[in-house]
Design a protein around this motif. Structure first.
Motif, PDB file in Angstrom:
ATOM      1  N   LEU A  69       0.819  -1.120   0.145  1.00  0.00           N
ATOM      2  CA  LEU A  69       0.000   0.082   0.151  1.00  0.00           C
ATOM      3  C   LEU A  69       0.842   1.194   0.015  1.00  0.00           C
ATOM      4  O   LEU A  69       1.975   1.177   0.526  1.00  0.00           O
ATOM      5  CB  LEU A  69      -0.837   0.064   1.238  1.00  0.00           C
ATOM      6  N   ASP A  70       0.360   2.389  -0.592  1.00  0.00           N
ATOM      7  CA  ASP A  70       0.993   3.571  -0.589  1.00  0.00           C
ATOM      8  C   ASP A  70       0.023   4.555  -0.972  1.00  0.00           C
ATOM      9  O   ASP A  70      -1.034   4.569  -0.909  1.00  0.00           O
ATOM     10  CB  ASP A  70       2.286   3.454  -1.741  1.00  0.00           C
ATOM     11  N   THR A  71       0.631   5.943  -0.773  1.00  0.00           N
ATOM     12  CA  THR A  71      -0.263   7.191  -0.970  1.00  0.00           C
ATOM     13  C   THR A  71       0.827   8.234  -1.792  1.00  0.00           C
ATOM     14  O   THR A  71       1.945   8.183  -1.683  1.00  0.00           O
ATOM     15  CB  THR A  71      -0.576   7.838   0.325  1.00  0.00           C
ATOM     16  N   LEU A  72      -0.009   8.619  -2.651  1.00  0.00           N
ATOM     17  CA  LEU A  72       0.427   9.663  -3.651  1.00  0.00           C
ATOM     18  C   LEU A  72       0.841  10.976  -2.930  1.00  0.00           C
ATOM     19  O   LEU A  72       0.021  11.766  -2.511  1.00  0.00           O
ATOM     20  CB  LEU A  72      -0.469   9.969  -4.994  1.00  0.00           C
ATOM     21  N   LEU A  73       2.235  11.462  -3.200  1.00  0.00           N
ATOM     22  CA  LEU A  73       2.538  12.692  -2.536  1.00  0.00           C
ATOM     23  C   LEU A  73       2.620  13.843  -3.494  1.00  0.00           C
ATOM     24  O   LEU A  73       2.086  15.020  -3.275  1.00  0.00           O
ATOM     25  CB  LEU A  73       3.730  12.619  -2.014  1.00  0.00           C
ATOM     26  N   VAL A  74       3.033  13.483  -4.671  1.00  0.00           N
ATOM     27  CA  VAL A  74       3.570  14.333  -6.031  1.00  0.00           C
ATOM     28  C   VAL A  74       2.907  13.878  -7.239  1.00  0.00           C
ATOM     29  O   VAL A  74       3.133  12.637  -7.589  1.00  0.00           O
ATOM     30  CB  VAL A  74       4.929  14.792  -5.930  1.00  0.00           C
ATOM     31  N   ASP A  75       2.118  14.573  -7.925  1.00  0.00           N
ATOM     32  CA  ASP A  75       1.926  14.226  -9.410  1.00  0.00           C
ATOM     33  C   ASP A  75       1.885  15.551 -10.105  1.00  0.00           C
ATOM     34  O   ASP A  75       0.778  16.040 -10.202  1.00  0.00           O
ATOM     35  CB  ASP A  75       0.579  13.441  -9.290  1.00  0.00           C
ATOM     36  N   GLN A  76       2.993  15.857 -10.983  1.00  0.00           N
ATOM     37  CA  GLN A  76       3.258  17.022 -11.656  1.00  0.00           C
ATOM     38  C   GLN A  76       4.248  16.697 -12.802  1.00  0.00           C
ATOM     39  O   GLN A  76       4.954  15.680 -12.580  1.00  0.00           O
ATOM     40  CB  GLN A  76       3.439  18.149 -10.747  1.00  0.00           C
ATOM     41  N   GLU A  77       4.256  17.842 -13.618  1.00  0.00           N
ATOM     42  CA  GLU A  77       5.209  17.859 -14.587  1.00  0.00           C
ATOM     43  C   GLU A  77       6.308  18.641 -14.135  1.00  0.00           C
ATOM     44  O   GLU A  77       6.139  19.549 -13.572  1.00  0.00           O
ATOM     45  CB  GLU A  77       4.671  18.694 -16.113  1.00  0.00           C
ATOM     46  N   LEU A  78       7.596  18.094 -14.272  1.00  0.00           N
ATOM     47  CA  LEU A  78       8.773  18.660 -13.533  1.00  0.00           C
ATOM     48  C   LEU A  78       9.847  19.137 -14.616  1.00  0.00           C
ATOM     49  O   LEU A  78       9.870  18.115 -15.681  1.00  0.00           O
ATOM     50  CB  LEU A  78       9.210  17.989 -12.382  1.00  0.00           C
ATOM     51  N   PRO A  79      10.684  20.192 -14.573  1.00  0.00           N
ATOM     52  CA  PRO A  79      11.561  20.408 -15.683  1.00  0.00           C
ATOM     53  C   PRO A  79      12.396  19.045 -15.647  1.00  0.00           C
ATOM     54  O   PRO A  79      13.079  18.432 -14.665  1.00  0.00           O
ATOM     55  CB  PRO A  79      12.459  21.517 -15.040  1.00  0.00           C
ATOM     56  N   SER A  80      12.925  18.448 -16.964  1.00  0.00           N
ATOM     57  CA  SER A  80      14.012  17.499 -17.014  1.00  0.00           C
ATOM     58  C   SER A  80      15.304  17.584 -16.650  1.00  0.00           C
ATOM     59  O   SER A  80      15.736  18.983 -16.365  1.00  0.00           O
ATOM     60  CB  SER A  80      13.838  17.088 -18.556  1.00  0.00           C
ATOM     61  N   GLY A  81      15.977  16.815 -16.213  1.00  0.00           N
ATOM     62  CA  GLY A  81      17.329  17.155 -15.816  1.00  0.00           C
ATOM     63  C   GLY A  81      17.916  15.864 -14.664  1.00  0.00           C
ATOM     64  O   GLY A  81      16.958  15.097 -14.353  1.00  0.00           O
ATOM     65  N   THR A  82      19.005  16.091 -14.224  1.00  0.00           N
ATOM     66  CA  THR A  82      19.473  15.312 -13.157  1.00  0.00           C
ATOM     67  C   THR A  82      19.138  15.570 -11.981  1.00  0.00           C
ATOM     68  O   THR A  82      19.265  16.742 -11.565  1.00  0.00           O
ATOM     69  CB  THR A  82      21.217  15.016 -13.654  1.00  0.00           C
ATOM     70  N   VAL A  83      18.800  14.543 -11.255  1.00  0.00           N
ATOM     71  CA  VAL A  83      18.231  14.460  -9.785  1.00  0.00           C
ATOM     72  C   VAL A  83      19.328  13.938  -9.049  1.00  0.00           C
ATOM     73  O   VAL A  83      19.375  12.756  -9.147  1.00  0.00           O
ATOM     74  CB  VAL A  83      16.902  14.177  -9.547  1.00  0.00           C
ATOM     75  N   SER A  84      19.911  14.568  -7.896  1.00  0.00           N
ATOM     76  CA  SER A  84      20.823  14.156  -7.051  1.00  0.00           C
ATOM     77  C   SER A  84      20.273  13.860  -5.694  1.00  0.00           C
ATOM     78  O   SER A  84      20.368  12.768  -5.096  1.00  0.00           O
ATOM     79  CB  SER A  84      21.930  15.047  -7.034  1.00  0.00           C
ATOM     80  N   GLN A  85      19.402  14.483  -5.214  1.00  0.00           N
ATOM     81  CA  GLN A  85      18.801  14.349  -3.671  1.00  0.00           C
ATOM     82  C   GLN A  85      17.286  14.811  -3.759  1.00  0.00           C
ATOM     83  O   GLN A  85      16.675  15.661  -4.760  1.00  0.00           O
ATOM     84  CB  GLN A  85      19.488  15.334  -2.951  1.00  0.00           C
ATOM     85  N   MET A  86      16.585  14.295  -2.739  1.00  0.00           N
ATOM     86  CA  MET A  86      15.241  14.898  -2.463  1.00  0.00           C
ATOM     87  C   MET A  86      15.023  15.023  -0.932  1.00  0.00           C
ATOM     88  O   MET A  86      16.077  14.408  -0.150  1.00  0.00           O
ATOM     89  CB  MET A  86      14.093  13.770  -3.031  1.00  0.00           C
ATOM     90  N   ARG A  87      14.278  15.714  -0.556  1.00  0.00           N
ATOM     91  CA  ARG A  87      14.242  15.869   1.072  1.00  0.00           C
ATOM     92  C   ARG A  87      12.517  16.171   1.455  1.00  0.00           C
ATOM     93  O   ARG A  87      11.956  16.883   0.531  1.00  0.00           O
ATOM     94  CB  ARG A  87      14.951  16.831   1.431  1.00  0.00           C
ATOM     95  N   LEU A  88      12.352  15.838   2.370  1.00  0.00           N
ATOM     96  CA  LEU A  88      10.881  16.034   3.008  1.00  0.00           C
ATOM     97  C   LEU A  88      11.034  16.894   4.212  1.00  0.00           C
ATOM     98  O   LEU A  88      12.010  16.740   5.047  1.00  0.00           O
ATOM     99  CB  LEU A  88      10.375  14.904   3.668  1.00  0.00           C
ATOM    100  N   ILE A  89      10.428  17.927   4.151  1.00  0.00           N
ATOM    101  CA  ILE A  89      10.379  19.232   5.227  1.00  0.00           C
ATOM    102  C   ILE A  89       9.147  18.766   6.140  1.00  0.00           C
ATOM    103  O   ILE A  89       8.097  18.603   5.729  1.00  0.00           O
ATOM    104  CB  ILE A  89      10.204  20.520   4.862  1.00  0.00           C
ATOM    105  N   LEU A  90       9.324  18.478   7.367  1.00  0.00           N
ATOM    106  CA  LEU A  90       8.510  18.111   8.296  1.00  0.00           C
ATOM    107  C   LEU A  90       7.878  19.348   9.394  1.00  0.00           C
ATOM    108  O   LEU A  90       8.588  20.328   9.403  1.00  0.00           O
ATOM    109  CB  LEU A  90       8.794  17.038   9.318  1.00  0.00           C
ATOM    110  N   GLY A  91       6.541  19.239   9.883  1.00  0.00           N
ATOM    111  CA  GLY A  91       6.167  20.108  10.525  1.00  0.00           C
ATOM    112  C   GLY A  91       6.465  19.927  12.012  1.00  0.00           C
ATOM    113  O   GLY A  91       7.167  18.799  12.206  1.00  0.00           O
ATOM    114  N   ASP A  92       5.426  20.333  12.871  1.00  0.00           N
ATOM    115  CA  ASP A  92       5.675  19.881  14.410  1.00  0.00           C
ATOM    116  C   ASP A  92       4.861  18.953  14.830  1.00  0.00           C
ATOM    117  O   ASP A  92       4.824  18.252  15.901  1.00  0.00           O
ATOM    118  CB  ASP A  92       5.403  21.169  15.129  1.00  0.00           C
ATOM    119  N   ASN A  93       3.784  18.341  14.036  1.00  0.00           N
ATOM    120  CA  ASN A  93       2.753  17.439  14.584  1.00  0.00           C
ATOM    121  C   ASN A  93       3.239  15.845  14.321  1.00  0.00           C
ATOM    122  O   ASN A  93       2.626  15.223  13.509  1.00  0.00           O
ATOM    123  CB  ASN A  93       1.406  17.708  14.168  1.00  0.00           C
ATOM    124  N   ASN A  94       4.546  15.483  14.842  1.00  0.00           N
ATOM    125  CA  ASN A  94       4.972  13.978  14.714  1.00  0.00           C
ATOM    126  C   ASN A  94       4.892  13.624  15.831  1.00  0.00           C
ATOM    127  O   ASN A  94       5.336  14.159  17.124  1.00  0.00           O
ATOM    128  CB  ASN A  94       6.338  14.125  14.145  1.00  0.00           C
TER     129      ASN A  94
END
Length: 267
Positions: free
Chosen positions: A88-113
């Motif tokens: 099972l999973d949930t969709l976070l992002v569904d969009q057109e993004l500029p093509s190119g080389t991707v090295s990293q991603m990051r999630l920014i969290l709020g306070d309600n963890n």
């Protein structure tokens, strides 16, 4: 006059070609991107993560001065990771993004963890996640016109640490995989009451999951190769290993029904 007319026509054609060529050069290539959140199960009631933003580090020209670009997060807010396991999973992002080389991603969290243990909710301390984000390595390409599907696998069991004062900290263990470069192993544990943790082992690498209440399990995001399943049930049952499980890219390998023996009780 009859000689000048063809020349003027040719000049117009050349000018039109140059205009079209310049216009094509200014077209920015894009890639359809889908990013999904999934989880390796854990022995908690809930693991609530407050996701406020997701960004990627790219070589294209639309990033900020630090090379990061914001994605359009479909739903910012609290996600219970334990709802998204065993396929099972949930969709976070569904969009057109500029093509190119991707090295990293990051999630920014709020306070309600938070984490819920035996019905009691505890705050999760996540200072680094709120400032610089939860970073994970990608080193992949967004190829123009080809859909890119990425899963962010959040290992809840290994990511939560209980401190000496009865509090909990989030020390994230995250891996990523995409559909085009990974395979899966599925199976059924019998009896389901054994409630085992299943480890898929190849070389020094291990990917784990916990069987569902009905005994079914699915381990996704595996590289091609031959794996050993190491099965660790609760104390009333014997451990078991299953060798030679072959994983192929883009396919689900069915390990079948795996029977677990009850521990022999000495009277």
């Amino acid at each position: 006059m009859s000689f000048l007319k063809p020349l003027s026509t040719i000049a117009l054609v050349i000018m039109a070609f140059i205009f079209i060529q310049c216009s094509d050069d200014n077209v920015k290539l894009t890639t359809p991107v889908k990013i999904r959140l999934t989880d390796a199960p854990a022995q908690y009631d809930k693991v609530n993560i407050d996701i406020q933003s997701i960004q990627f580090h790219s070589s294209n020209d639309d990033t900020d001065e630090n090379g990061w670009q914001e994605m359009d997060l479909l739903n910012a807010g609290v996600y219970d990771l334990l709802q998204f396991n065993n396929g099972l999973d949930t969709l976070l992002v569904d969009q057109e993004l500029p093509s190119g080389t991707v090295s990293q991603m990051r999630l920014i969290l709020g306070d309600n963890n938070s984490v819920v243990v035996d019905g009691v909710s505890y705050d999760l301390d996540t200072p680094s996640a709120q400032t610089s984000g939860l970073k994970f390595q990608i080193h992949d390409d967004f190829i123009a016109g080809i859909e890119y599907k990425l899963w962010v696998d959040f290992d809840a069991a290994r990511s939560i640490v209980k401190t000496g004062n009865g509090k909990f900290k989030l020390k994230p263990v995250i891996r990523t995989f995409n559909e085009a470069t990974s395979g899966s192993i599925s199976g059924l544990i019998s009896p389901a009451e054994a409630m085992p943790t299943i480890h898929a082992v190849i070389g020094l690498d291990t990917v784990s999951t916990i069987a569902e209440e009905n005994g079914k399990f699915l381990i996704k995001g595996l590289n091609a190769g031959t794996y050993k399943l190491s099965i660790e049930p609760i104390e009333a049952y014997e451990k078991k290993e299953v060798e030679d499980i072959a994983v192929t890219i883009g396919e689900i390998t069915d390990a079948g029904t795996i029977s677990i023996e009850a521990t022999v009780q000495n009277n």
